[in-house]
Motif scaffolding. Structure first.
Motif: not given
Length: 544
Positions: A274-277, A307-308, A328-333
């Protein structure tokens, strides 16, 4: 509380749940085993595609490491180094070291034998754990570092100059040792990236490690149901501190040995990550593969990927806009930080602020930020100055280097060496490294700004801008451009594209060549300056 308490808590609450998964895409046979099964097949030399470990076994392994070290006379405050590629053994060894009250010292797997020897001696290391990839390098210096230090080998076929870690730890107790560890105790030494010479040893306290774990979970709203894909090397604060979010919530993480676009997508799909850095080069490679049709989104299960996030180097806004066209659905930080601030997050964009892509963000959880001039005075909003941060993750200092410590730590403020500005909404923008600013004809040029502009060119895969000496202007800006695979680009195309820049910001030299980056994704600008001083212009074709 010490960060080791989180591991013990997870062992009690989630003991039978999977804590870590290791995936090795280079192994074609999809054999899946637990840690215990792996130890049984290890003598046969069989390499599994996938290994996993539960929270309870993770904690038991850490306890065995701790009791092994205590039994060999290691005590609180001593230094124990780790030289391993990412693997299931890495984190239990790390936490075993911490449970003794000793200081963990992760080493860069790219170090030469001489650099390993330098770092081991600089940090006063008493014990070194190393893996099979490093036998030759450690053997070269074993006569020097092995006289007064314990050398533990982690793998098959232990060399004669070391001791077999698996065999030694198997006979040790799996019960947690009774060692009092407090927040103010020293916990780890991490090394600076070393792009400008031999690295500095950065000393961190336990409270800084715990701060990083809590902050990561808060920033990314990590829950017990999340699955984090960890690709970067664990010796670096970036990967480690992002994984600390999984530790804080008792959630699963996947250690991927490899960073090709296909292996990343297969891991996200197969392990329900679910989360990838990502590092910038990996995100670029994924987008390039999608653009060429090498990767097909319908072939993978990616809907759970929420989340990417990217850190460790400036992120071109064009890259994120390109990414969001596919996801387009990804959250980003974006996460900004240094090893001196216990890794990423002292400044972060925030998942709710994707409209501010291009900024590094706002102060992270528990942090203060300011921008100062050369006399250490705060600058006006909008002006460029040096970024300074203050918070519970600031390092104790550079080990055995009080002079260097005094240069960057002033009244609790860490001077980052990065030039930044703040906009009217309070968001901080990274302008460039202080030492990388180009002064051309009296004008300050900030390479990151030019790189961001050039990275939006449809034929540019990667770009670095450096200053080269010039008799008339002092320095000129040179753009090293790595063209996308399968594309051809000319100097004239780039110069025409740059007419949208103010004249003084346009690169005076255009060089088509690969852009070298280190293991944490940072452009190796000292190497480029050395390589291209006086280079002749050429027309280019992509390296692919």
């Amino acid at each position: 509380m010490p960060i080791t308490d989180l591991l013990e808590r997870n062992s009690k609450l989630y003991g039978d749940e999977i804590a870590l998964v290791e995936i090795n895409p280079e192994v074609h046979e999809e054999q899946r085993v637990t840690w215990k099964e792996y130890e049984l097949i290890q003598p046969t030399g069989t390499a599994p595609y996938r290994r996993e470990i539960t929270w309870s076994v993770f904690d038991e392994k850490a306890n065995r490491v701790a009791n092994l070290l205590l039994g060999r006379g290691v005590h609180k405050g001593q230094k124990v180094a780790i030289l391993l590629m990412n693997c299931l053994e890495w984190l239990p060894i790390y936490f075993g070291i911490l449970k003794t009250g000793a200081v963990a010292v992760p080493l860069n797997f790219r170090y030469t034998a001489q650099e390993i020897e330098y770092c081991v001696k600089l940090a006063d290391v008493d014990v070194l754990f190393f893996g099979p990839e490093f036998i030759g390098r450690v053997e070269d210096i074993a006569g020097s570092i092995g006289r007064e230090r314990l050398l533990f080998f982690v793998g098959d076929s232990c060399p004669t100059f070391a001791e077999d870690y698996h065999r030694a730890a198997a006979n040790c107790s799996s019960v947690a040792p009774k060692v009092l560890i407090e927040d103010e105790d020293e916990g780890a030494i991490y090394y600076s990236s070393g792009t400008t010479g031999f690295p500095k040893a950065i000393l961190l306290r336990h409270q800084a490690l715990l701060q990083a774990a809590r902050m990561e979970a808060i920033h990314h709203q990590t829950t017990h149901e999340d699955v984090f894909l960890c690709i970067p090397p664990l010796y670096h604060t970036g990967a480690k501190m992002h994984w600390f979010g999984s530790l804080f919530t008792g959630s699963r993480a996947v250690l991927l040995k490899g960073n090709s676009p296909q292996s990343i997508f297969e891991a996200v799909s197969g392990e329900a990550c679910t989360i990838v850095w990502l590092l910038v080069p990996w995100a670029q490679d994924i987008l390039a593969a999608l653009d060429r049709g090498v990767l097909q989104l319908p072939n993978y299960h990616l809907s759970q990927w929420r989340l990417m996030h990217i850190g460790a180097q400036p992120v071109p806004p064009s890259l994120i806009k390109h990414w969001l066209r596919y996801f387009p659905h990804h959250k980003y930080d974006t996460n900004y930080g240094l090893s001196e601030s216990t890794g990423p997050g002292c400044v972060h964009l925030g998942m709710e602020n994707i409209h501010k892509v291009g900024a590094i963000g706002v102060p992270g959880y528990g942090w203060e930020v300011k921008i100062v001039d050369e006399l250490d005075r705060p600058v006006l909003q909008g002006e460029v100055g040096e970024l300074c941060v203050k918070g519970p993750g600031v390092m104790v200092g550079y080990y055995h280097d009080p002079k260097a410590t005094a240069e960057v730590l002033k009244d609790g403020w860490l001077h980052t060496g990065d030039m930044a500005r703040q906009d009217e909404e309070g968001f901080y923008y990274l302008v460039d490294r202080k030492k990388d600013v180009i002064i051309s004809g009296g004008e300050n040029l900030y390479p990151v700004q030019i790189e961001d502009f050039l990275s939006a060119h449809p034929k540019v895969h990667d770009v670095a801008v450096i200053g080269l000496p010039d008799k008339r202007l002092g320095e000129i800006a040179a753009a090293i451009i790595q063209v996308k695979e399968g594309e051809t680009c000319t100097e004239e195309e780039i110069r025409y594209y740059c007419t949208e820049l103010p004249r003084y910001k346009r690169p005076r030299k255009i060089i088509f060549a690969p852009v070298p980056r280190n293991a944490t994704g940072k452009i190796e600008k000292p190497r480029l300056r050395e390589q291209y001083c006086g280079v002749r212009l050429v027309e280019a074709q992509s390296e692919g």
